[in-house]
Design an enzyme around this catalytic site. Structure first.
Site, PDB file in Angstrom:
ATOM      1  N   GLY A 209       0.834  -1.204   0.000  1.00 23.93           N
ATOM      2  CA  GLY A 209       0.000   0.000   0.000  1.00 23.93           C
ATOM      3  C   GLY A 209       0.859   1.240   0.000  1.00 23.93           C
ATOM      4  O   GLY A 209       2.060   1.171  -0.287  1.00 23.93           O
ATOM      5  N   ASN A 210       0.280   2.367   0.294  1.00 25.34           N
ATOM      6  CA  ASN A 210       1.073   3.602   0.407  1.00 25.34           C
ATOM      7  C   ASN A 210       0.434   4.505   1.448  1.00 25.34           C
ATOM      8  O   ASN A 210      -0.604   4.183   2.017  1.00 25.34           O
ATOM      9  CB  ASN A 210       1.214   4.281  -0.963  1.00 25.34           C
TER      10      ASN A 210
END
Ligand code: C5P
Length: 399
Positions: A209-210
């Site tokens: 993810g980020n």
């Protein structure tokens, strides 16, 4: 520009009052007529003379002029003004405004004013967090007063936190935006906004993810709604509160975002793609949690679909597409390349620092249009950046 606008400026006692002459100058430079009213304690931080000089009007403090005995008519002042801004607004004045007390000219004028009222609270951080203060602010907001939220930073006490009065430039742009001709092109338009990150599952508990929070996209949604747009929000995993009056489609992965966007895009007038879509996803999804075995581990990644590019390359003539990006170098070159490659009408480039970008409440952007236009903002709240982005799109895309 505030040409011809009549602005009442109320000043209460607080260290931030020293910034008021600068604010009054900004108003005057923009063509406004300014009348300043100070409380007695404001004069411990800024002089009436300074404010008279910059406002080109006598600074009012008392109900009667001490020399001539002339009545400073609060009802007339309240009727005269197009807007009344109280800055800094300390906790004492705030509380009195809530309860309708009027033991000075500023408060009496507030009670008589028929114009929109703005307040820029300023106090020490613990005071600002006091339930009494937050409830008073909420009460005034409910009654229609615009609260120009305090900012975070070094306070006069030496403490660091929220409580500093918003900068004069912010006070000024709040009034300027208030009086700006309405941004009407979004009214009634169907706008698709994407926001937040995407999570690409590795196994049932892990993902790639980020750090995107979704705040910038959600600020745009709020602003679009206030401009009368019908907004569909495709939102990746985000904990930010979503405005109730938009159509929300929650997704997790880039592919789900692609599917959601593709299903609604044909009925949209425009797409604003703020989501931080993961460029790659694991090639294989493990349906059981991967066990810890070897010292090293390789996860093979495959490319995700480019949602924006796919939709924008097939957009109809009356549809617009705007992308967001985060670049640290060669941003101009990058922006032009992306505009072209993705067939965009505009691209908004975020900068990353400790005051901007992912998770932050403030941002700074540079916007590039397909006809070689560009505009750079200062570091401002994401709400203010949203206003600027939409005003810019309004003039570049529709006019
Ligand atoms: O190519 P780049 O990732 O820098 O472009 C950023 C823009 O493209 C953003 O608006 C982002 O939402 C969008 N994007 C997308 N699909 C991807 C990657 C980015 O729609 N797979």
């Amino acid at each position: 520009m505030l040409t011809g606008k009549k602005i009442l400026v109320g000043v209460t006692g607080g260290i931030a009052a020293y910034k008021l002459p600068h604010f009054v100058r900004l108003l005057k430079k923009s063509g406004a007529q300014v009348q300043v009213i100070c409380t007695q304690s404001a004069l411990q931080f800024v002089t009436a003379e300074t404010l008279s000089v910059v406002s080109e009007n006598p600074t009012l403090v008392h109900f009667f002029d001490e020399k001539t005995g002339m009545w400073n008519h609060h009802v007339e002042l309240g009727l005269w003004a197009d807007a009344f801004i109280i800055a800094p607004c300390g906790s004492n004045t705030l509380a009195k405004m809530v309860h309708g007390e009027c033991d000075n000219l500023l408060l009496t004028t507030y009670l008589s004013a028929r114009c929109p009222v703005f307040i820029a609270p300023a106090m020490d951080l613990d005071m600002y967090q006091q339930p009494a203060v937050t409830e008073n602010l909420a009460t005034l907001a409910k009654r229609g007063v615009t609260i120009i939220d305090a900012e975070e930073g070094q306070l006069a006490s030496g403490l660091i936190g929220k409580g500093r009065m918003a900068e004069p430039e912010t006070l000024f742009s709040t009034l300027e935006n208030f009086f700006a001709p309405p941004n009407t092109h979004f009214k009634g338009k169907n706008i698709l906004v994407t926001a937040g990150p995407t999570f690409e599952a590795i196994d049932p508990v892990r993902f790639i993810g980020n750090q995107s929070s979704g705040k910038m996209g959600i600020s745009l949604v709020e602003q679009l709604i206030s401009l009368g747009a019908n907004v569909t929000l495709v939102l990746g995993p985000s904990h930010v509160d979503v405005p109730q009056n938009c159509k929300l489609m929650r997704v997790t992965s880039a592919q789900e975002m692609m599917d959601a966007c593709s299903s609604v895009f044909p009925n949209m007038d425009g797409l604003i793609m703020t989501a931080a879509v993961a460029d790659y996803k694991p090639k294989d999804y493990h349906s059981f949690k991967i066990k810890k075995n070897e010292d090293d581990m390789v996860i093979e990644l495959v490319k995700n679909p480019d949602i924006l590019k796919t939709l924008s390359l097939n957009k109809k003539e009356n549809q617009f597409c705007v992308g967001f990006a985060l670049e640290t170098n060669n941003i101009e070159e990058y922006a032009k390349k992306k505009l072209n490659e993705k067939n965009l009408d505009a691209i908004v480039l975020n900068t990353v620092s400790n005051q901007t970008g992912f998770q932050s409440n403030t941002n700074q952007v540079k916007i590039f249009g397909k006809n070689n236009q560009s505009l750079e903002t200062a570091i401002q709240s994401k709400e203010e950046i949203a206003v600027i982005i939409l005003e810019t799109l309004n003039s570049w895309i529709f006019e």
